[in-house]
Design a protein around this motif. Structure first.
Motif, PDB file in Angstrom:
ATOM      1  N   TRP A 312      11.337 -30.986 -68.888  1.00  0.00           N
ATOM      2  CA  TRP A 312      10.084 -31.407 -68.942  1.00  0.00           C
ATOM      3  C   TRP A 312       9.820 -32.287 -67.480  1.00  0.00           C
ATOM      4  CZ3 TRP A 312       8.222 -33.345 -74.401  1.00  0.00           C
ATOM      5  CH2 TRP A 312       8.309 -32.212 -75.327  1.00  0.00           C
ATOM      6  N   LEU A 313      11.010 -32.874 -67.062  1.00  0.00           N
ATOM      7  CA  LEU A 313      10.751 -33.824 -65.847  1.00  0.00           C
ATOM      8  C   LEU A 313      10.299 -33.238 -64.675  1.00  0.00           C
ATOM      9  CD1 LEU A 313      13.784 -36.320 -66.839  1.00  0.00           C
ATOM     10  CD2 LEU A 313      11.588 -36.272 -67.783  1.00  0.00           C
ATOM     11  N   GLN A 314       9.479 -33.962 -63.741  1.00  0.00           N
ATOM     12  CA  GLN A 314       9.210 -33.657 -62.359  1.00  0.00           C
ATOM     13  C   GLN A 314      10.554 -34.014 -61.582  1.00  0.00           C
ATOM     14  OE1 GLN A 314       5.818 -35.917 -60.764  1.00  0.00           O
ATOM     15  NE2 GLN A 314       4.906 -35.687 -62.544  1.00  0.00           N
ATOM     16  N   ARG A 315      10.792 -33.074 -60.713  1.00  0.00           N
ATOM     17  CA  ARG A 315      11.829 -33.157 -59.820  1.00  0.00           C
ATOM     18  C   ARG A 315      11.532 -33.010 -58.282  1.00  0.00           C
ATOM     19  NH1 ARG A 315      16.467 -33.564 -63.049  1.00  0.00           N
ATOM     20  NH2 ARG A 315      16.191 -33.113 -65.176  1.00  0.00           N
ATOM     21  N   ASP A 316      12.209 -33.616 -57.361  1.00  0.00           N
ATOM     22  CA  ASP A 316      12.284 -33.532 -56.065  1.00  0.00           C
ATOM     23  C   ASP A 316      12.940 -32.188 -55.712  1.00  0.00           C
ATOM     24  OD1 ASP A 316      14.817 -34.258 -55.865  1.00  0.00           O
ATOM     25  OD2 ASP A 316      14.400 -36.109 -55.136  1.00  0.00           O
ATOM     26  N   ALA A 317      12.893 -31.774 -54.058  1.00  0.00           N
ATOM     27  CA  ALA A 317      13.563 -30.511 -53.955  1.00  0.00           C
ATOM     28  C   ALA A 317      14.926 -30.704 -54.152  1.00  0.00           C
ATOM     29  CB  ALA A 317      13.269 -30.169 -52.151  1.00  0.00           C
ATOM     30  N   GLN A 318      15.462 -31.932 -54.245  1.00  0.00           N
ATOM     31  CA  GLN A 318      17.163 -31.950 -54.428  1.00  0.00           C
ATOM     32  C   GLN A 318      17.435 -32.043 -55.765  1.00  0.00           C
ATOM     33  OE1 GLN A 318      15.366 -34.205 -52.030  1.00  0.00           O
ATOM     34  NE2 GLN A 318      15.983 -32.267 -50.585  1.00  0.00           N
ATOM     35  N   GLY A 319      16.331 -31.901 -56.721  1.00  0.00           N
ATOM     36  CA  GLY A 319      16.721 -31.797 -58.196  1.00  0.00           C
ATOM     37  C   GLY A 319      16.722 -33.054 -58.781  1.00  0.00           C
ATOM     38  N   SER A 320      16.349 -34.223 -58.085  1.00  0.00           N
ATOM     39  CA  SER A 320      16.498 -35.465 -58.772  1.00  0.00           C
ATOM     40  C   SER A 320      15.279 -35.847 -59.621  1.00  0.00           C
ATOM     41  CB  SER A 320      16.784 -36.515 -57.761  1.00  0.00           C
ATOM     42  OG  SER A 320      16.749 -37.941 -58.358  1.00  0.00           O
ATOM     43  N   ALA A 321      15.180 -36.305 -60.722  1.00  0.00           N
ATOM     44  CA  ALA A 321      14.150 -36.876 -61.687  1.00  0.00           C
ATOM     45  C   ALA A 321      13.784 -38.141 -61.136  1.00  0.00           C
ATOM     46  CB  ALA A 321      14.348 -36.658 -62.926  1.00  0.00           C
ATOM     47  N   THR A 322      14.668 -39.031 -60.526  1.00  0.00           N
ATOM     48  CA  THR A 322      14.433 -40.289 -60.292  1.00  0.00           C
ATOM     49  C   THR A 322      13.345 -40.809 -59.141  1.00  0.00           C
ATOM     50  OG1 THR A 322      16.750 -40.926 -61.021  1.00  0.00           O
ATOM     51  CG2 THR A 322      15.593 -42.554 -59.472  1.00  0.00           C
ATOM     52  N   PRO A 336       4.831 -26.768 -70.210  1.00  0.00           N
ATOM     53  CA  PRO A 336       3.932 -26.877 -71.301  1.00  0.00           C
ATOM     54  C   PRO A 336       4.413 -27.689 -72.631  1.00  0.00           C
ATOM     55  CG  PRO A 336       5.235 -24.891 -71.175  1.00  0.00           C
ATOM     56  CD  PRO A 336       5.506 -25.712 -69.908  1.00  0.00           C
ATOM     57  N   GLY A 337       5.559 -28.183 -72.701  1.00  0.00           N
ATOM     58  CA  GLY A 337       6.078 -29.001 -73.818  1.00  0.00           C
ATOM     59  C   GLY A 337       5.499 -30.426 -73.520  1.00  0.00           C
ATOM     60  N   ALA A 338       5.471 -30.675 -72.113  1.00  0.00           N
ATOM     61  CA  ALA A 338       5.340 -32.063 -71.975  1.00  0.00           C
ATOM     62  C   ALA A 338       3.680 -32.227 -72.052  1.00  0.00           C
ATOM     63  CB  ALA A 338       5.747 -32.371 -70.268  1.00  0.00           C
TER      64      ALA A 338
END
Length: 558
Positions: A312-322, A336-338
């Motif tokens: 459910w998390l947004q991620r940057d192009a490198q796959g990081s959610a931080t 959709p779950g978020a």
């Protein structure tokens, strides 16, 4: 309480297919080997097709849901205003139809009775209509919010509007004496324009004589007992405030026993603190707003929801959610779950036993690193983009198509939230507090469209600048967006009232806001974030209970 089931990770493919069908219906400008109708002649006779001219931005601006007369059911594209009316026996489609289609029907050797008829066989209609939002021979019009056709049968180049039309418009048509026309899908465009012009005006979010508000953080709320909160409310009233924004959710913590949050893997207290706090402020004579602070944000990728639902998390192009927003993580508008989690939490806040008449959305945006727009590369959003375009998301975060795609996802989340809240409690207002101009630039947050489309009841932008000329220029830009959306009365500004305890500066900025035509002002914030446990240091010059502002700190509100 009706809590939407949280989808499993495999449902991302279902979401991608749904979004693909939506974008096909909107004719989102993409090149895809899956796009239907690739063999259709695209000569000048087809230039009237809605799909060739309609843009995603224009077509999303539809607050109504189309409907069909009795004995017919809407089918076709899943977007609220698209589709066509099919008989309940699934054999015919309701017209009348644009003259271009009538001529195409005749060229296909069907009889005049068939081609000029009020209904057509479904197979004939589907073979001729094309793949756009509007039938071939009609184009989308933002001016009246419908498909317009050049219908030569009713006079040279006379314009008619084609449905399906919304239930509200059909009811207005009947009240206006439209008679049998109201049960068809072709109306005079001038008649439709008159119905829209006479529609009831949305009630402004403003309190009488304008919102004079203040945000109260959860740090302060949990520190004070009931006696302390009532004393605080009376200080606000003595300062001529009328609205208090109560942090009922903040940074991944709901202050009520949220069933939706628990179902998604989060933890909550069994006490409904939000209801207690709101009730106290209401009983003291203030207008309490449920402030959904840091709405899509979680404090880190280690939060319980993030661990339970990492997809459910947004991620940057490198796959990081931080993110670069204090190392936090953000829920994705593409998941959709978020979306179900957020909407169901808002529905809980709209429950009849909650003492709020308004919910304000905070941090509803795509997150960023330093330059902005870097997020949206999570699998669920990337797959949806690939399904719609036949391409992976570009590395260029400023690519216009990639930007528009993510903006549209956030737009649709806000619309979904608005519809959910209104269905649960029609009188509940849903507002938002976007950041200043950079919310548009870095966070893909097109709040002026939310206002124009009727998917938000009001906006308070956070213009936290101490320098007077910068404050004025930013406010002027933002107020113009609200004015252009026809919603200046539903627009307000939040002012930083914590910096250096300078109430005279606050007073000057309130005066500037009024000079710019903005009469809804909210003070940030009753809490000192920099000193651990909350104190009253930020607004130490607010008066003691029952007293006016002291001579050093002029009362900012007249």
């Amino acid at each position: 309480m009706n809590i939407a089931k949280v989808p499993a990770p495999l449902s991302r493919r279902v979401w991608a297919v749904l979004l693909l069908s939506v974008l096909f219906a909107l004719d989102f400008p993409f090149a895809s080997p899956f796009r239907p109708g690739s063999g259709v002649d695209n000569g000048t006779s087809h230039a009237l097709a809605a799909a060739s001219t309609a843009t995603l931005e224009n077509l999303l601006a539809r607050p109504e849901k189309s409907a069909c007369p009795e004995a017919f059911t809407r089918e076709g594209a899943p977007f609220p205003f698209a589709g066509y009316c099919v008989s309940n026996k699934d054999t015919s489609v309701l017209g009348p139809f644009p003259s271009f289609l009538v001529e195409e029907c005749a060229r296909s050797n069907f009889t005049t009775d068939v081609c000029e008829g009020l209904t057509w066989p479904k197979s004939l209609y589907l073979a001729l209509r094309g793949q756009g939002v509007c039938d071939r021979g009609a184009t989308w019009s933002d001016a009246i919010g419908a498909c317009l056709g050049n219908d030569i049968r009713l006079g040279a180049q006379s314009k008619d509007a084609f449905g399906p039309f919304s239930t509200q418009l059909i009811e207005s048509c009947i009240r206006a004496g439209g008679g049998s026309v109201c049960s068809t899908n072709r109306w005079s465009s001038s008649f439709l324009s008159s119905l829209r012009a006479s529609a009831p005006v949305r009630t402004p979010v403003s309190a009488q004589n304008g919102v004079r508000g203040i945000y109260v953080s959860h740090f302060e709320l949990v520190r004070l007992d009931e006696k302390g909160l009532r004393a605080l409310a009376r200080r606000f009233l003595a300062a001529n405030l009328n609205t208090v924004y109560v942090a009922v959710y903040s940074d991944g913590i709901p202050f009520w026993n949220s069933a939706a949050f628990k179902a998604a893997g989060g933890r909550t207290d069994d006490v409904n603190w939000a209801r207690k706090w709101g009730r106290i402020f209401r009983e003291e004579g203030l207008h309490p707003v449920a402030w959904f602070e840091l709405g899509l944000r979680l404090p880190s990728p280690r939060h319980a929801i993030a661990l339970a639902q990492p997809h459910w998390l947004q991620r940057d192009a490198q796959g990081s959610a931080t993110t670069s927003e204090a190392g936090s993580a953000y829920l994705s508008p593409g998941a959709p779950g978020a979306r179900a989690l957020i909407v169901n939490m808002l529905i809980e806040l709209a429950a009849p036993d909650m003492p709020f008449e308004e919910i304000q959305l905070d941090h509803f945006h795509w997150s960023r690193h330093e330059r902005g727009r870097e997020f949206g590369y999570e699998d669920v959003t990337s797959e949806a983009y690939f399904a719609a375009t036949g391409r992976r998301p570009p590395n260029d975060v400023d690519d216009p198509r990639w930007v528009a795609f993510r903006e549209a996802l956030l737009d649709s989340l806000v619309e979904q939230a608005w519809r959910g809240v209104k269905a649960a409690r029609p009188a509940m207002r849903l507002t938002a507090c976007p950041e200043s101009v950079y919310a548009l630039q870095k966070h893909l947050k097109r709040w002026e469209r939310w206002l124009a489309r009727g998917h938000i009841d009001g906006v308070v932008t956070q213009v936290y600048y101490g320098e007077e000329s910068l404050f004025r220029s930013q406010l002027r830009t933002l107020a113009k967006l609200a004015r252009d959306a026809g919603a200046l009365d539903r627009y307000g500004v939040a002012i930083d009232a914590s910096a250096q305890n300078d109430v005279t500066r606050v007073e000057r900025q309130i005066r500037i806001a009024r000079e710019e035509g903005v009469h809804n002002v909210v003070l940030w914030v009753w809490h000192d974030y920099g000193s651990g446990p909350a104190t009253e240091a930020n607004l130490a010059n607010l008066p003691r209970t029952g007293r006016a502002w002291e001579h050093v700190a002029l009362q900012p509100y007249e």
